[in-house]
Design a protein around this motif. Structure first.
Motif, PDB file in Angstrom:
ATOM      1  N   LEU A 148       2.254 -14.578  -9.959  1.00 43.97           N
ATOM      2  CA  LEU A 148       3.348 -13.632  -9.712  1.00 43.97           C
ATOM      3  C   LEU A 148       3.488 -13.391  -8.215  1.00 43.97           C
ATOM      4  O   LEU A 148       2.488 -13.333  -7.493  1.00 43.97           O
ATOM      5  CB  LEU A 148       3.060 -12.315 -10.439  1.00 43.97           C
ATOM      6  N   PRO A 149       4.699 -13.258  -7.708  1.00 42.07           N
ATOM      7  CA  PRO A 149       4.907 -13.136  -6.263  1.00 42.07           C
ATOM      8  C   PRO A 149       4.477 -11.767  -5.731  1.00 42.07           C
ATOM      9  O   PRO A 149       4.358 -10.804  -6.484  1.00 42.07           O
ATOM     10  CB  PRO A 149       6.423 -13.327  -6.105  1.00 42.07           C
ATOM     11  N   GLY A 150       4.260 -11.721  -4.420  1.00 45.08           N
ATOM     12  CA  GLY A 150       4.017 -10.443  -3.760  1.00 45.08           C
ATOM     13  C   GLY A 150       2.574 -10.121  -3.460  1.00 45.08           C
ATOM     14  O   GLY A 150       2.291  -9.100  -2.841  1.00 45.08           O
ATOM     15  N   PHE A 151       1.611 -10.996  -3.863  1.00 41.62           N
ATOM     16  CA  PHE A 151       0.201 -10.668  -3.629  1.00 41.62           C
ATOM     17  C   PHE A 151      -0.158 -10.780  -2.151  1.00 41.62           C
ATOM     18  O   PHE A 151       0.258 -11.703  -1.458  1.00 41.62           O
ATOM     19  CB  PHE A 151      -0.710 -11.603  -4.425  1.00 41.62           C
ATOM     20  N   LYS A 152      -0.935  -9.800  -1.672  1.00 36.17           N
ATOM     21  CA  LYS A 152      -1.533  -9.875  -0.335  1.00 36.17           C
ATOM     22  C   LYS A 152      -2.782  -9.010  -0.322  1.00 36.17           C
ATOM     23  O   LYS A 152      -2.878  -8.017  -1.036  1.00 36.17           O
ATOM     24  CB  LYS A 152      -0.546  -9.418   0.745  1.00 36.17           C
ATOM     25  N   SER A 153      -3.749  -9.407   0.484  1.00 36.40           N
ATOM     26  CA  SER A 153      -4.978  -8.636   0.577  1.00 36.40           C
ATOM     27  C   SER A 153      -4.730  -7.342   1.348  1.00 36.40           C
ATOM     28  O   SER A 153      -3.850  -7.273   2.205  1.00 36.40           O
ATOM     29  CB  SER A 153      -6.065  -9.459   1.277  1.00 36.40           C
ATOM     30  N   ALA A 154      -5.526  -6.311   1.029  1.00 35.58           N
ATOM     31  CA  ALA A 154      -5.390  -5.028   1.717  1.00 35.58           C
ATOM     32  C   ALA A 154      -5.677  -5.199   3.204  1.00 35.58           C
ATOM     33  O   ALA A 154      -6.580  -5.943   3.595  1.00 35.58           O
ATOM     34  CB  ALA A 154      -6.354  -4.009   1.111  1.00 35.58           C
ATOM     35  N   LYS A 155      -4.911  -4.500   4.038  1.00 34.92           N
ATOM     36  CA  LYS A 155      -5.035  -4.623   5.487  1.00 34.92           C
ATOM     37  C   LYS A 155      -5.241  -3.251   6.105  1.00 34.92           C
ATOM     38  O   LYS A 155      -4.290  -2.483   6.260  1.00 34.92           O
ATOM     39  CB  LYS A 155      -3.772  -5.277   6.060  1.00 34.92           C
ATOM     40  N   PRO A 156      -6.483  -2.900   6.467  1.00 39.58           N
ATOM     41  CA  PRO A 156      -6.731  -1.597   7.093  1.00 39.58           C
ATOM     42  C   PRO A 156      -5.977  -1.464   8.410  1.00 39.58           C
ATOM     43  O   PRO A 156      -5.883  -2.423   9.178  1.00 39.58           O
ATOM     44  CB  PRO A 156      -8.248  -1.596   7.326  1.00 39.58           C
ATOM     45  N   MET A 157      -5.442  -0.271   8.655  1.00 38.51           N
ATOM     46  CA  MET A 157      -4.684  -0.034   9.883  1.00 38.51           C
ATOM     47  C   MET A 157      -5.226   1.132  10.696  1.00 38.51           C
ATOM     48  O   MET A 157      -4.705   1.435  11.765  1.00 38.51           O
ATOM     49  CB  MET A 157      -3.210   0.229   9.545  1.00 38.51           C
ATOM     50  N   VAL A 158      -6.266   1.800  10.211  1.00 37.42           N
ATOM     51  CA  VAL A 158      -6.925   2.871  10.957  1.00 37.42           C
ATOM     52  C   VAL A 158      -8.432   2.660  10.855  1.00 37.42           C
ATOM     53  O   VAL A 158      -8.954   2.434   9.765  1.00 37.42           O
ATOM     54  CB  VAL A 158      -6.546   4.264  10.389  1.00 37.42           C
ATOM     55  N   PHE A 159      -9.116   2.711  11.996  1.00 33.31           N
ATOM     56  CA  PHE A 159     -10.555   2.479  12.039  1.00 33.31           C
ATOM     57  C   PHE A 159     -11.253   3.680  12.663  1.00 33.31           C
ATOM     58  O   PHE A 159     -10.722   4.325  13.571  1.00 33.31           O
ATOM     59  CB  PHE A 159     -10.877   1.222  12.846  1.00 33.31           C
ATOM     60  N   ALA A 160     -12.444   3.980  12.152  1.00 32.63           N
ATOM     61  CA  ALA A 160     -13.225   5.092  12.693  1.00 32.63           C
ATOM     62  C   ALA A 160     -14.708   4.792  12.529  1.00 32.63           C
ATOM     63  O   ALA A 160     -15.117   4.126  11.572  1.00 32.63           O
ATOM     64  CB  ALA A 160     -12.862   6.397  11.996  1.00 32.63           C
ATOM     65  N   GLY A 161     -15.498   5.300  13.466  1.00 32.24           N
ATOM     66  CA  GLY A 161     -16.944   5.179  13.352  1.00 32.24           C
ATOM     67  C   GLY A 161     -17.494   6.298  12.483  1.00 32.24           C
ATOM     68  O   GLY A 161     -17.040   7.438  12.557  1.00 32.24           O
ATOM     69  N   MET A 162     -18.459   5.978  11.629  1.00 37.92           N
ATOM     70  CA  MET A 162     -19.087   6.972  10.758  1.00 37.92           C
ATOM     71  C   MET A 162     -20.592   6.907  10.954  1.00 37.92           C
ATOM     72  O   MET A 162     -21.204   5.838  10.821  1.00 37.92           O
ATOM     73  CB  MET A 162     -18.718   6.721   9.292  1.00 37.92           C
ATOM     74  N   TYR A 163     -21.189   8.062  11.260  1.00 38.06           N
ATOM     75  CA  TYR A 163     -22.618   8.128  11.551  1.00 38.06           C
ATOM     76  C   TYR A 163     -23.226   9.320  10.829  1.00 38.06           C
ATOM     77  O   TYR A 163     -22.577  10.363  10.671  1.00 38.06           O
ATOM     78  CB  TYR A 163     -22.857   8.292  13.063  1.00 38.06           C
TER      79      TYR A 163
END
Length: 586
Positions: free
Chosen positions: A347-362
């Protein structure tokens, strides 16, 4: 400077929903659901929603394709989407009618607290209309633009939508965003004006807005009060009369769309599927078009709204499927499943998830590192869109660099860590990914490509070795009272935005569309929009750097030696704070 203004920008078409008004829409949308096995993150099995009928195993074979309707509810935040879903479940006898039915399909604690939907849910409703029984499959989708891809895949399993608009608030930014997702999918749209019982409700004004913005005749609007149940029966009738049955072929080989998935520690991945062709039953061998892995189906069924196993699922129907998948990355949203030895066109339209916000977690304390690691691993089992990379900081110690779909996604992930796993973390200021086109032959050889993506500011290559930098852009929609238009336009221009569209949707409100650099709006744009202040954008790097240094100075443990905390752009120090020596006596 890291960003390049002008033509050389990395364009990514994302619709950012912003609106002025008293209620703040929650920032990005989160997919994960809790696993059945964890006490803190379990499905709410003690929820006050019991099935009023169809206790026996449903016979899905009795529903011909023309007796099936697949639909979704889309709306701006707090316009009554979940309340309408509750009334539909009650009217069809899917749940008992009690005063405790509030947000029945919102199963996560964070959803119920925030009043938002962050995880798609499905309910199969059995409804008698004019002497005929229909199968109505309600796919309740998240509304926030962070999850626009997930919403688009859920909508692809539908043939129509209920577009819910508040009779008092009128059309809002997410109303526009969600409408065009449905419009692009060529779905039938039924406008529903909710909350007509409110004192300040003005359904006639909202009708005119819908007609002007969406070109839908005002006569097509259904006026209801989901809270009181007024006219909700007409909504069910409209679903049957105005939404077409699915166009499918049951005699063709199996072709099923995965539009969501959750993880159960005992049964593995539970995939929500919509069948476009064929039939699937227990014992069938199926293949994922994306991973090319083969699985044996252990169970199929429908959600009513809880899981009810069935003998088979037929084309046109929506349900769940368990096939021994051990990780949600094996059941990616938009993937196509088919029978082994019977390959089909995906089926058309498949794409992998693409993160657009990154943050460090500690971890706040490094002794809690292993506990936090375990909590992140469990939470990401239900969310393949979160990326996790190990990271370390001289100031904060060992941690991770996490990628999210947006700010709400990040906020909800952090909130669930605290609520479900009792962990406290240090979360760094979110950043966006940049791309660098390399000019150094040595770097090209090192990275094995000319264009690289940078998710950590510490890994930024020197500008002398880069031909140009590219940044992500978003298409933002702002709906505001007309008296604020001038100030908002100044604010947008200060954020390097380019105006694309301006239209009056009624006598008092304006809809603006701007192309924004994502980095300019990812942190504080909404607050600035609310305060209508444009002065913060000037010399922003210096003030932000100073603020971060001051916060680190107050947060880091005192040492027996002096520590300099600096903020830098490249090799240039732009802010500094000094942690003074603490004497042993203290």
């Amino acid at each position: 400077m890291w960003t390049l203004t002008g033509r050389s920008c990395w364009h990514r078409r994302v619709l950012l929903s912003c609106a002025t008004g008293p209620a703040r829409p929650q920032l990005p949308r989160f997919r994960p659901a809790a696993s059945h096995g964890d006490a803190a993150g379990s499905w709410a099995s003690d929820r006050l929603c019991s099935s009023a009928g169809h206790k026996e195993k449903p016979d899905t074979s009795r529903f011909a394709v023309e007796d099936i309707r697949n639909f979704s509810i889309i709306a701006h935040v707090d316009h009554g989407k979940s309340t309408l879903a509750d009334r539909l479940l009650e009217l069809t006898g899917t749940i008992d009618k009690t005063k405790n039915n509030k947000q029945v399909l919102d199963k996560l604690q964070v959803e119920r607290e925030r009043g938002i939907t962050v995880k798609a849910q499905t309910a199969s409703l059995f409804y008698n209309f004019e002497g005929k029984e229909y199968l109505l499959n309600l796919i309740d989708t998240p509304g926030h633009v962070d999850f626009s891809y997930e919403v688009s895949r859920s909508l692809s399993a539908c043939q129509g939508v209920l577009l819910v608009v508040d009779a008092n608030e009128g059309i809002q930014a997410q109303t526009v965003a969600n409408f065009f997702l449905a419009f692009e999918a060529q779905l039938s749209v039924i406008p529903v004006i909710n909350k007509i019982d409110l004192k300040n409700a003005d359904p006639e004004r909202v009708e005119k807005q819908i007609e002007k913005v969406f070109d839908i005749p005002s006569n097509d609007c259904i006026k209801i009060s989901a809270k009181l149940g007024t006219n909700v029966e007409h909504v069910l009738q409209a679903v049957i009369e105005r939404i077409p049955p699915p166009k499918v072929h049951r005699k063709n080989p199996l072709r099923a769309l995965v539009f969501d998935s959750t993880f159960d520690q005992y049964r593995g991945v539970i995939a929500n599927v919509a069948l476009f062709d064929g039939v699937v039953s227990k014992g069938d061998k199926i293949v994922s078009a994306h991973t090319q892995k083969t699985y044996e189906v252990n169970e199929v069924g429908v959600l009513n709204p809880n899981e009810q196993p069935t003998l088979k699922l037929y084309a046109g129907q929506v349900g769940y499927l368990i096939a021994g998948m051990k990780d949600v990355t094996e059941a990616q949203i938009g993937d196509t499943l088919y029978l082994h030895n019977h390959p089909v066109e995906p089926l058309p339209g498949f794409k992998s998830a693409k993160p657009m916000v990154f943050a460090g977690m500690y971890p706040i304390d490094q002794s809690e590192y292993n506990n936090l690691k375990s909590a992140i691993e469990k939470l990401t089992l239900n969310d393949s869109s979160v990326t996790v990379h190990r990271d370390s900081s001289l100031a904060l110690g060992a941690g991770w660099r996490l990628g999210f779909l947006g700010l709400l996604h990040m906020e909800v992930f952090n909130q669930r860590l605290e609520q479900e796993y009792n962990t406290s973390v240090v979360l760094t200021t979110p950043t966006v990914p940049y791309k660098a086109v390399l000019s150094s032959a040595k770097l090209i050889k090192e990275y094995r490509e000319k264009e690289i993506t940078i998710i950590n500011p510490a890994q930024f290559p020197d500008k002398s070795k880069v031909a140009e930098y590219l940044e992500p852009l978003v298409l933002g929609t702002i709906i505001t009272p007309d008296e604020y238009t001038g100030k908002i336009m100044v604010l947008c221009q200060a954020r390097r935005a380019v105006q694309k569209h301006l239209i009056f949707i009624d006598q008092n409100r304006v809809m603006l569309k701007y192309l924004f650099p994502l980095n300019e709006i990812v942190v504080d744009f909404y607050d600035s929009l609310k305060s209508l202040s444009s002065g913060y954008a000037r010399d922003k790097a210096y003030s932000v750097g100073k603020t971060i240094c001051e916060r680190l100075k107050d947060s880091l443990p005192r040492q027996l030696f002096e520590i300099a905390i600096q903020a830098a752009i490249g090799n240039k120090i732009i802010a500094r704070e000094t942690m003074v020596v603490t004497s042993p006596e203290k």
